[in-house]
Every structure is written in C-alpha cells, then in structure tokens.
Design an enzyme around this catalytic site. Structure first.
Site, PDB file in Angstrom:
ATOM      1  CB  ALA A 122      32.664  94.622 -16.028  1.00 27.18           C
ATOM      2  N   PRO A 123      31.881  97.769 -15.755  1.00 27.81           N
ATOM      3  CG  PRO A 123      30.260  99.348 -15.122  1.00 27.81           C
ATOM      4  CD  PRO A 123      31.627  98.826 -14.750  1.00 27.81           C
ATOM      5  CE  LYS A 126      37.585 104.684 -16.479  1.00 35.03           C
ATOM      6  NZ  LYS A 126      36.701 103.904 -15.559  1.00 35.03           N
ATOM      7  CG  ASP A 171      42.727  86.316 -13.958  1.00 35.24           C
ATOM      8  OD1 ASP A 171      43.333  87.356 -14.300  1.00 35.24           O
ATOM      9  OD2 ASP A 171      42.844  85.797 -12.840  1.00 35.24           O
ATOM     10  CB  CYS A 238      38.100 105.276  -8.987  1.00 36.94           C
ATOM     11  SG  CYS A 238      37.546 103.687  -8.379  1.00 36.94           S
TER      12      CYS A 238
HETATM   13  N1  SAM Z   1      36.880 100.156 -16.624  1.00 36.73           N
HETATM   14  C1  SAM Z   1      35.575  99.864 -16.044  1.00 36.73           C
HETATM   15  C2  SAM Z   1      34.580 100.920 -16.494  1.00 36.73           C
HETATM   16  O1  SAM Z   1      34.999 102.047 -16.781  1.00 36.73           O
HETATM   17  O2  SAM Z   1      33.394 100.621 -16.581  1.00 36.73           O
HETATM   18  C3  SAM Z   1      35.672  99.752 -14.537  1.00 36.73           C
HETATM   19  C4  SAM Z   1      36.667  98.671 -14.118  1.00 36.73           C
HETATM   20  S1  SAM Z   1      36.695  98.338 -12.394  1.00 36.73           S
HETATM   21  C5  SAM Z   1      37.664  99.625 -11.773  1.00 36.73           C
HETATM   22  C6  SAM Z   1      37.792  96.984 -12.311  1.00 36.73           C
HETATM   23  C7  SAM Z   1      37.224  95.688 -12.884  1.00 36.73           C
HETATM   24  O3  SAM Z   1      38.288  94.735 -12.976  1.00 36.73           O
HETATM   25  C8  SAM Z   1      36.154  95.009 -12.039  1.00 36.73           C
HETATM   26  O4  SAM Z   1      35.012  94.787 -12.816  1.00 36.73           O
HETATM   27  C9  SAM Z   1      36.791  93.670 -11.638  1.00 36.73           C
HETATM   28  O5  SAM Z   1      35.857  92.612 -11.550  1.00 36.73           O
HETATM   29  C10 SAM Z   1      37.763  93.455 -12.773  1.00 36.73           C
HETATM   30  N2  SAM Z   1      38.922  92.588 -12.507  1.00 36.73           N
HETATM   31  C11 SAM Z   1      39.631  92.479 -11.350  1.00 36.73           C
HETATM   32  N3  SAM Z   1      40.657  91.626 -11.521  1.00 36.73           N
HETATM   33  C12 SAM Z   1      40.625  91.193 -12.802  1.00 36.73           C
HETATM   34  C13 SAM Z   1      41.422  90.313 -13.578  1.00 36.73           C
HETATM   35  N4  SAM Z   1      42.475  89.699 -13.042  1.00 36.73           N
HETATM   36  N5  SAM Z   1      41.101  90.113 -14.877  1.00 36.73           N
HETATM   37  C14 SAM Z   1      40.031  90.734 -15.428  1.00 36.73           C
HETATM   38  N6  SAM Z   1      39.219  91.572 -14.730  1.00 36.73           N
HETATM   39  C15 SAM Z   1      39.521  91.805 -13.440  1.00 36.73           C
END
Ligand code: SAM
Length: 296
Positions: A122-123, A126, A171, A238
């Site tokens: 999310a969001p 990618k 997760d 990032c």
């Molecule tokens: N790739 C996304 C984009 O380009 O729109 C941005 C991702 S953001 C850097 C990292 C995301 O990982 C956050 O939305 C966070 O809530 C989620 N996240 C963190 N730990 C996680 C887990 N164990 N399993 C799944 N999602 C997780």
C-alpha cells in the site's frame, strides 16, 4: 540541527548522516530543502503519454518528459491537489508517483504470466506499475497488513484497472511458506529519511530505526524463502541510512542470496553505497531511495 527556517533535523539523524556521508551531507541537505515538482506515471492500460501531455497542455499545465521512462512525466507549476481534480486522474489514467519510486518495477521487468509478490504494497504505486509494465498480464499478489492502507490499496487497484492483482490484507510474515514466486518486490517499511522535506515534520529516533531494521531483516528472510530458485528479489527503501540499505547485504549473504547488479540511468545522482546497489541522493527531482537485487 536547523537547516533553514522550516526544517530541523533531529540531532541523532543529523549525526548519522554526517557519519555516513561526511561532506556529502550538504547534497542531502539541499535535496531535503528542494521543492520537487509533481511527477506522474501514465497508466498504459488506459491511455498514452501523448494523450496525457495534450490534456495537461489543454489545462495550461507545462510538462517535461523523463529520458529513462516514457511513462513518467514532470508537471510544471502545479500542485498535487489541482492534478487530483482532473478527470484523467479520476479515471485512473495517471498515478501521482515520485520518480525514484518508479524505479523498482522497471528493474524487476515484470512479464506476462509471471507470478509476482508485492510484499508490502500500500498504497499501490508500485503494484499498479508492475501490473501496467506487464501489459496487465502478470499474476500479482499484493500484501498489506494495515487496514486503512489496505483500503487505499484496493481503491487504487480498482481505479487503475489492475484487475489481475490478488490483494491480501495480511502480515506478509504470515504468508504460507510453501508459496513460491518468480519475482518479489520488498519495498520495505523504513524511516523514510530519503523523503524528508521542508513541508513536513521529521520523525526519527534511534528506537524507530532499530525497529525498522529488525522488521526489514525479517521481511527479507521471508521474501527469500518465498522466492523460486532462479527468481529475482528486489529490496528497496525510501531511506538513505546505510543500516536500512547496504545493511541488508549481511542478511542476504547469510541466506546464500546472489546479488544482481542494479544499474540506474547516469543522470540520477547517487550516494555511496555497497557495490552493485544504488542509493539515489535526495535532489530537486528525486527522493532519496535505495535499490538492491538478488537471486536464489
Ligand atoms: N510499495 C508501496 C507503494 O509503492 O505504494 C509503499 C510501501 S510502504 C514503503 C511499506 C508498507 O508496508 C506500508 O504500507 C506498511 O503498512 C506495510 N507493512 C509493514 N509491515 C508489513 C508486514 N509485515 N506485512 C505487510 N505489510 C507491511
């Protein structure tokens, strides 16, 4: 430490950046203070760059193209909110996305029929880019554990017409270990120290960094387990902090991962990072961003 009237870096972060980059701290500082233009990615599943450029021009908005990616456009002298009101935005023909964050899907080269996992999605910038780059023909699984962000992901997938994406509110660490993927994007949760700007407050503490690093290692281990033999894993953040970036190589080596070289267009200014990886320096056009690739 005060950079100007609007931006104060927490001392521990400032110390870390000085320690890691020395004189190059000044470049990072300039990047933090730069006002980046709004950039957008054209959704090829719905329209073409030519049509988007014409529509933007018709609205009196200037546009620059990006040499390394036909679908990336730089909008001149316009705010995000104004672009978000345009019909082309509502129709999902464009996605507002930083140039740096367009890089991982390009490096992963998603192809028709490939089974791809976007672990922390999310969001969905990618995820939707991966889908569009495959011509809508890759089989993508996108995980997100946060409920509010998951809703945003689903909304964006639907608006962008990313129909063959299987979105899982879960997760990623809990995914079944028997699953296997051809390609995995781990765009890891991180401190966000590449995206600091004068407009927003800076959140950083040593404890937060440690927490991010621990989670990044666990997610990497999981990703490597779920990767097919010969598959490709892209790890990105990032952040510009070496602990969250090159630091992952230790985990990769321990797991027996083979590193694949990351090569970026020469016009993108880089910070020093371990061989084969790339760390984009924050600048007037790019957010700070780290990329590394592995195979099994
Ligand atoms: N790739 C996304 C984009 O380009 O729109 C941005 C991702 S953001 C850097 C990292 C995301 O990982 C956050 O939305 C966070 O809530 C989620 N996240 C963190 N730990 C996680 C887990 N164990 N399993 C799944 N999602 C997780």
């Amino acid at each position: 430490m005060a950079l100007d009237d609007h931006l104060t870096l927490p001392q521990p972060l400032s110390d870390r950046l000085h320690g890691a980059y020395g004189e190059l701290f000044a470049c990072i500082e300039r990047g933090y203070l730069a006002k980046r233009p709004v950039t957008l990615r054209v959704n090829r599943l719905k329209t073409t760059p030519e049509r988007v450029i014409n529509e933007l021009h018709a609205q009196g908005i200037g546009v620059q193209t990006v040499a390394w990616y036909e679908d990336a456009l730089i909008a001149e002298n316009v705010r995000e909110a104004a672009l978000q009101r345009l019909p082309m935005y509502e129709r999902g023909e464009v996605y507002l996305q930083s140039l740096s964050s367009m890089l991982p899907p390009i490096l992963l080269q998603p192809a028709a029929g490939e089974n791809i996992l976007d672990m922390t999605a999310a969001p969905g910038g990618k995820t939707t880019e991966l889908f569009a780059l495959s011509g809508g023909k890759a089989l993508i699984t996108a995980c997100e554990r946060d409920a509010v962000r998951f809703d945003r992901l689903r909304f964006n997938l639907s608006r962008q017409g990313a129909t063959r994406v299987n979105a899982l509110k879960t997760d990623a660490l809990a995914l079944d270990d028997f699953l296997r993927f051809d390609k995995i994007l781990l765009d890891a949760p991180c401190t966000g120290t590449g995206t600091i700007s004068a407009d927003e407050g800076v959140r950083f503490s040593e404890g937060y960094l440690e927490k991010c690093v621990r989670l990044q290692r666990k997610l990497f281990e999981k990703a490597f387990r779920l990767l097919k033999k010969g598959g490709v894993l892209l790890y990105s953040t990032c952040s510009v902090l070496p602990e969250e970036n090159g630091g992952i190589l230790e985990t990769a080596q321990r797991l027996g991962a083979t590193q694949l070289p990351v090569q970026l267009p020469s016009e993108i200014a880089l910070l020093p990072s371990p061989e084969g990886t790339a760390c984009v320096c924050p600048s007037a056009l790019y957010e700070g961003f780290f990329l590394s690739m592995f195979t099994k």
